[in-house]
Design an enzyme around this catalytic site. Structure first.
Site, short mmCIF file in Angstrom:
data_model
loop_
_atom_site.label_atom_id
_atom_site.label_comp_id
_atom_site.label_asym_id
_atom_site.label_seq_id
_atom_site.Cartn_x
_atom_site.Cartn_y
_atom_site.Cartn_z
CB THR A 185 -0.79 0.00 1.25
OG1 THR A 185 -0.13 0.16 2.61
CG2 THR A 185 -1.66 -1.20 1.36
CD GLU A 331 -5.39 -2.14 1.25
OE1 GLU A 331 -5.69 -1.21 0.39
OE2 GLU A 331 -4.84 -1.80 2.44
CE LYS A 440 -17.92 11.94 17.83
NZ LYS A 440 -18.15 10.38 17.96
CD1 TRP A 445 -19.32 11.03 13.23
CD2 TRP A 445 -17.15 11.51 13.29
NE1 TRP A 445 -18.91 10.24 14.02
CE2 TRP A 445 -17.57 10.24 14.11
CE3 TRP A 445 -15.85 11.85 13.13
CZ2 TRP A 445 -16.55 9.58 14.73
CZ3 TRP A 445 -14.91 10.99 14.00
CH2 TRP A 445 -15.48 9.91 14.78
N1 LIG Z 1 -11.80 8.38 -5.77
C1 LIG Z 1 -11.25 8.39 -4.55
N2 LIG Z 1 -11.82 9.34 -3.85
C2 LIG Z 1 -11.27 9.66 -2.60
N3 LIG Z 1 -10.44 8.84 -2.09
C3 LIG Z 1 -9.74 7.72 -3.01
C4 LIG Z 1 -10.37 7.52 -4.12
N4 LIG Z 1 -9.69 6.38 -4.81
C5 LIG Z 1 -8.78 6.16 -3.52
N5 LIG Z 1 -8.96 6.73 -2.55
C6 LIG Z 1 -8.22 6.63 -1.34
O1 LIG Z 1 -7.03 5.93 -1.41
C7 LIG Z 1 -7.20 4.74 -0.59
C8 LIG Z 1 -6.21 3.65 -1.06
O2 LIG Z 1 -5.07 4.11 -1.55
P1 LIG Z 1 -3.77 3.12 -1.63
O3 LIG Z 1 -4.20 1.74 -1.75
O4 LIG Z 1 -2.85 3.49 -2.50
O5 LIG Z 1 -2.91 3.10 -0.09
P2 LIG Z 1 -3.18 4.15 1.12
O6 LIG Z 1 -4.54 3.87 1.70
O7 LIG Z 1 -3.18 5.64 0.47
O8 LIG Z 1 -2.00 3.92 1.99
P3 LIG Z 1 -1.92 3.09 3.38
O9 LIG Z 1 -3.13 2.13 3.27
O10 LIG Z 1 -0.62 2.40 3.36
O11 LIG Z 1 -2.16 4.09 4.20
C9 LIG Z 1 -8.70 4.49 -0.23
O12 LIG Z 1 -8.81 3.68 0.93
C10 LIG Z 1 -9.02 5.92 -0.42
O13 LIG Z 1 -8.78 6.62 0.95
MG LIG Z 2 -4.99 2.20 2.68
#
Ligand SMILES: Nc1ncnc2c1ncn2[C@@H]1O[C@H](COP(=O)(O)OP(=O)(O)OP(=O)(O)O)[C@@H](O)[C@H]1O
Ligand SMILES: [Mg+2]
Ligand SMILES: Nc1ncnc2c1ncn2[C@@H]1O[C@H](COP(=O)(O)OP(=O)(O)OP(=O)(O)O)[C@@H](O)[C@H]1O
Ligand SMILES: [Mg+2]
Lengths: 542, 542
Positions: A185, A331, A440, A445
């Site tokens: 990730t 994921e 919060k 929220w």
């Molecule tokens: N279109 C979108 N709008 C808003 N948020 C998005 C969108 N697409 C993805 N995301 C955000 O990106 C996340 C997934 O990103 P990625 O798998 O690259 O790793 P990360 O969550 O940024 O990193 P880590 O999990 O290691 O903290 C999602 O859980 C969401 O929060």
């Molecule tokens: Mg993530």
């Protein structure tokens, strides 16, 4: 009673063989790190992938289940790795080249990469940590210039590796559940976590994202893969393009707006993917230096962070190019939803249509989603009730690699995304925030993402990031960090509060605004709120 | 090492649940046998399918692996059967209502149907053979009029069956390899053979045919399912439409050109499927009575027999509607290829483009194809060399139901289609003939299909069927049976020979032509060459 249908495992090799048979003349075009344009056909891609597979087996001793790292930009050799490695049952582990040394070292040791294929321009990053890499036996250098030298030990040049290898192979018969690729990730919320894809999940994801409700790709398209191959397998596009027979254009490190626009023009790109910050940059550059001819680009697919409604609107009004928002996670392979209008929306005003397109959208077949409120109950699909987004499906992880994170899964088998969202009656999901970024305040929220998107719609504001700061009375209050479009036209706190008061309740509107030069970004261009919080804690935001 | 991805079986129930979640408001519209228009949403479809599933279990005692027959037109109840029956692990066996009594009796006894769901209008066909049906315990009557009576024993009315049943169900967890549906081949070349589909093959086929290179269906489409649900699961469209969120329109028995055109107009149909003879009829009717407004119909997908280039051309020139040719078999679920132009073809003349579109096209991902010549070797893809078409893939049978036809499979695991074809360098497959219909004259092969298509391009000719007739000198010679467009403008043998001489060698051109009123057709509208050969043998073709 079983159906009387052939066993036909869905593997990356079926994809490669398919492209050779159905679209041998289609093209993979690469702008290499040194600026050279390289072009060959899917027929040649298949042959060289066979050569690579033979070399992996015969010269590097790679066998089934071995982890093979890649540390490289988007180009044809990296696509060959996407097919050659999993084709022999090994695992293609794409390492994010933009992580810190500490994270990179952790990832390589954690995944136990046996060899690493590395772009010459990226070698300095590996040289720094090479002595601490415990499992890496060899480095294979891609795109090395003439006068090349390195402190890395045990190196082979990519072309030397595959030369003289047969360009055919008897691919081993794999189970579609065999591991095929691995990606960590982005590390937005903590240390990166490893995700291990199967051949099946990779195939089904690729097959799904090409559909008209998703990306809508066909053999008529020329697709620019801006999303790096080291970031969630470039969203599966190197697999998808071979299924559709789209031409694929690979920019390697040429990711500056000017360079992208040049490729859009000269390659007559029709579709592209990328994170919002890339498209924001491209839009601004086009605004300043409008292309002389209308681009062939019809649509860009965005994910990774929220695509602001203002950007969708501006790109469309000024250049007739549509933005399609998608949501996904490492994921989830990554794509799980996309937002497109439906027939019933045609009667809506343009404004209302943009609002829907700015949502994260409807889940793809193969994915199920629900939101679960604080009370642990599945929340109604009313477009208002917020809750944690949970998903399951054919390309969603059931656990992380070598980590027992049961907390990330519910007892009934759903994956907890860590995203907070709503789902409306038509099934459109909208991300409100990450669980860790929600504010919060006085028991209520507040969505940092909603505030950011609203602020970024203001013409004087280029970017805005909102974090929670501690507050004695309300426990937390939002703080907005703002980047001005033009430093000579500042904006007052009162003007901002007035502006936000159209869409937000009083208690939701930040009291505090600070102007910054640049929003800190993560390795994949997301707002780095960990970093903004750190700056604030150190008193550096004033 | 396995990927760490959730187990997520691809079943018809995942499709149904998906539509409920993603497209609850999308519509299933039925023109019932009595002419009534019925409409409900996918949300209601899901609920009634649950009711049906509960009734199958609780009232009819159907359990996993049981065979449940349907003998019905296209309408919502039949779609409920498509989901309700496989949802509980039973097998939805769709019986062709246009077969002879003898064939119908054979099929029902051979498949061992436990109950049969039958449309009231079709009951007379079953009444005739009911005493000979060995396994059928009950008949469930669909769409019965008020004053209804039958000699069938043990009947229940469909609405009575499902009323008072819960509209939710805990669907059993199935393996995706479980059997889900069964269909017998059309019986063009002999007695129909049973083909048993799995959930997996059904899902993958549906997911593939919606892609832009295939049918190109999205939630913007309103699709008319002309292909009967009793013929290869209506080409998988009742599954596909729920994956895409397309509205589905079901014509039941209203399949006359006038009726179809009325539906195209009033329902604003955008896409439709059907065999060539249907579209020929629709074209002729539209030509005679042009619709007052341009239809919303953009494209019709054709398979089952060759789509003549002349029809593609006329429909497009006169009404701006595109024909897309697809090829398939009951044994391949059915769709395996489709023919669409690619970017590289844009420079070609219109004539040359039509020629490509009149081919059967490129295989879909998930399907592999090759042609094998008389010498048993895989033939080159040169667009000329003919051979038997062989296929394998994720929705191709590995054996027939209760029949050990090893002859239909090669030693290396390919299915022998019994079709003769060529494949060109771009991968476009073209059916030349069926193995059984090829004509061998003086040691040379002559394609009956190529002659038919050429003849049908002549304005004076409406339909033409070519068969082999015995010949002392040449062993076989082609005979062309011709239906005139207008009986008052006949055509001489010499005119025909002259016309064919542009495209055919002398020895390929038939010496004999007979004019007939109608080409005999099979149960699914194919040229019935068995019947034409019989008429010839009996001296009835002169
Ligand atoms: N279109 C979108 N709008 C808003 N948020 C998005 C969108 N697409 C993805 N995301 C955000 O990106 C996340 C997934 O990103 P990625 O798998 O690259 O790793 P990360 O969550 O940024 O990193 P880590 O999990 O290691 O903290 C999602 O859980 C969401 O929060
Ligand atoms: Mg993530
Ligand atoms: N586009 C097409 N052009 C030419 N022929 C086609 C096309 N599509 C299908 N066919 C023919 O239809 C056949 C498949 O038809 P189907 O499965 O309905 O049963 P059938 O072959 O007609 O009957 P049986 O196998 O019982 O003799 C193919 O093998 C091919 O001969
Ligand atoms: Mg057949």
């Amino acid at each position: 009673m079983n159906g009387l249908i052939m066993d036909y495992p869905l593997t990356t090799t079926t994809i490669l063989k398919y492209a050779k048979s159905a679209f041998p003349h289609k093209k993979l075009i690469s702008y290499l790190p040194n600026g050279d344009r390289h072009e060959y056909t899917y027929d040649e891609l298949e042959k060289r992938s066979c050569q690579l597979a033979n070399a992996l087996k015969n010269k590097l001793g790679i066998t089934k289940g071995d982890m093979v790292g890649t540390f490289a930009w988007n180009h044809y050799q990296h696509v060959e790795l996407y097919y050659g490695i999993p084709g022999i049952g090994a695992i293609c582990h794409t390492i994010n080249v933009r992580l810190s040394s500490q994270q990179t070292e952790f990832i390589i040791n954690h995944s136990e990469d046996k060899v690493i294929f590395v772009d010459a321009t990226l070698i300095p990053l590996l040289e720094k940590i090479a002595p601490k890499l415990e499992t890496v036996e060899k480095y294979i250098i891609i795109n090395a210039p003439e006068n090349f030298s390195t402190t890395l030990l045990n190196i082979i040049h990519y072309e030397n590796l595959i030369e003289n290898q047969l360009d055919t192979i008897d691919w081993p018969i794999l189970s579609e559940n065999d591991a095929c690729g691995m990606c960590y990730t982005s590390g937005t919320t903590g240390m990166p976590k490893g995700v291990l894809y199967s051949h099946r999940s990779t195939y089904l994801h690729a097959m799904t994202i090409l559909s008209p409700n998703a990306g809508n790709y066909s053999n008529d398209d020329v697709i620019l893969l801006i999303v790096p191959q080291f970031h969630v397998m470039a969203w599966g596009f190197p697999y998808m393009c071979l299924l559709t027979g789209s031409d694929m254009v690979m920019p390697s490190l040429h990711l500056q707006p000017k360079a992208i626009i040049k490729m859009l023009e000269s390659e007559k790109i029709t579709k592209a993917n990328g994170v919002p910050s890339i498209w924001m940059g491209v839009y601004e550059e086009m605004k300043q230096n409008p292309p002389s001819k209308k681009l062939a680009l019809k649509e860009y697919l965005v994910g990774g962070s929220a695509l602001p409604a203002s950007l969708i609107e501006n790109f469309e009004n000024d250049f007739g190019i549509s933005g399609v928002q998608a949501w996904g996670m490492t994921e989830t392979s990554p794509l799980g939803t996309a937002s497109r209008l439906q027939k019933k929306h045609k009667a809506l005003s343009h404004k209302e249509q943009i609002k829907i397109r700015a949502k994260q959208g409807i889940e793809f077949p193969g994915i199920e989603m629900r939101i679960v409120g604080d009370n642990g109950k599945v929340a109604p699909r009313d477009g208002k009730t917020m809750g944690e987004l949970q998903v399951k499906g054919a390309w969603v992880i059931k656990s992380y690699f070598k980590t027992n994170n049961r907390d990330n899964f519910t007892d009934d088998g759903w994956f907890r995304t860590g995203d907070v969202s709503t789902i409306d009656a038509d099934g459109y999901m909208e991300i409100t925030d990450r669980t860790k970024d929600l504010i919060k305040s006085g028991g209520e929220w507040i969505s940092s993402v909603a505030l950011e998107l609203a602020l970024m719609a203001h013409p004087k504001i280029k970017e805005a990031a909102v974090i929670a700061i501690p507050d004695k009375k309300w426990s937390e209050r939002p703080l907005a960090a703002i980047v001005l479009t033009d430093n000579s036209t500042p904006i007052s706190d009162d003007e901002l509060k007035e502006f936000l008061s159209y869409d937000f309740a009083n208690y939701q509107i930040p009291d505090n605004y600070v102007t910054i030069d640049l929003v800190p970004k993560t390795s994949v261009g997301k707002f780095d709120k960990k970093e903004i919080r750190r700056l604030y804690a150190e008193g550096k935001l004033n």
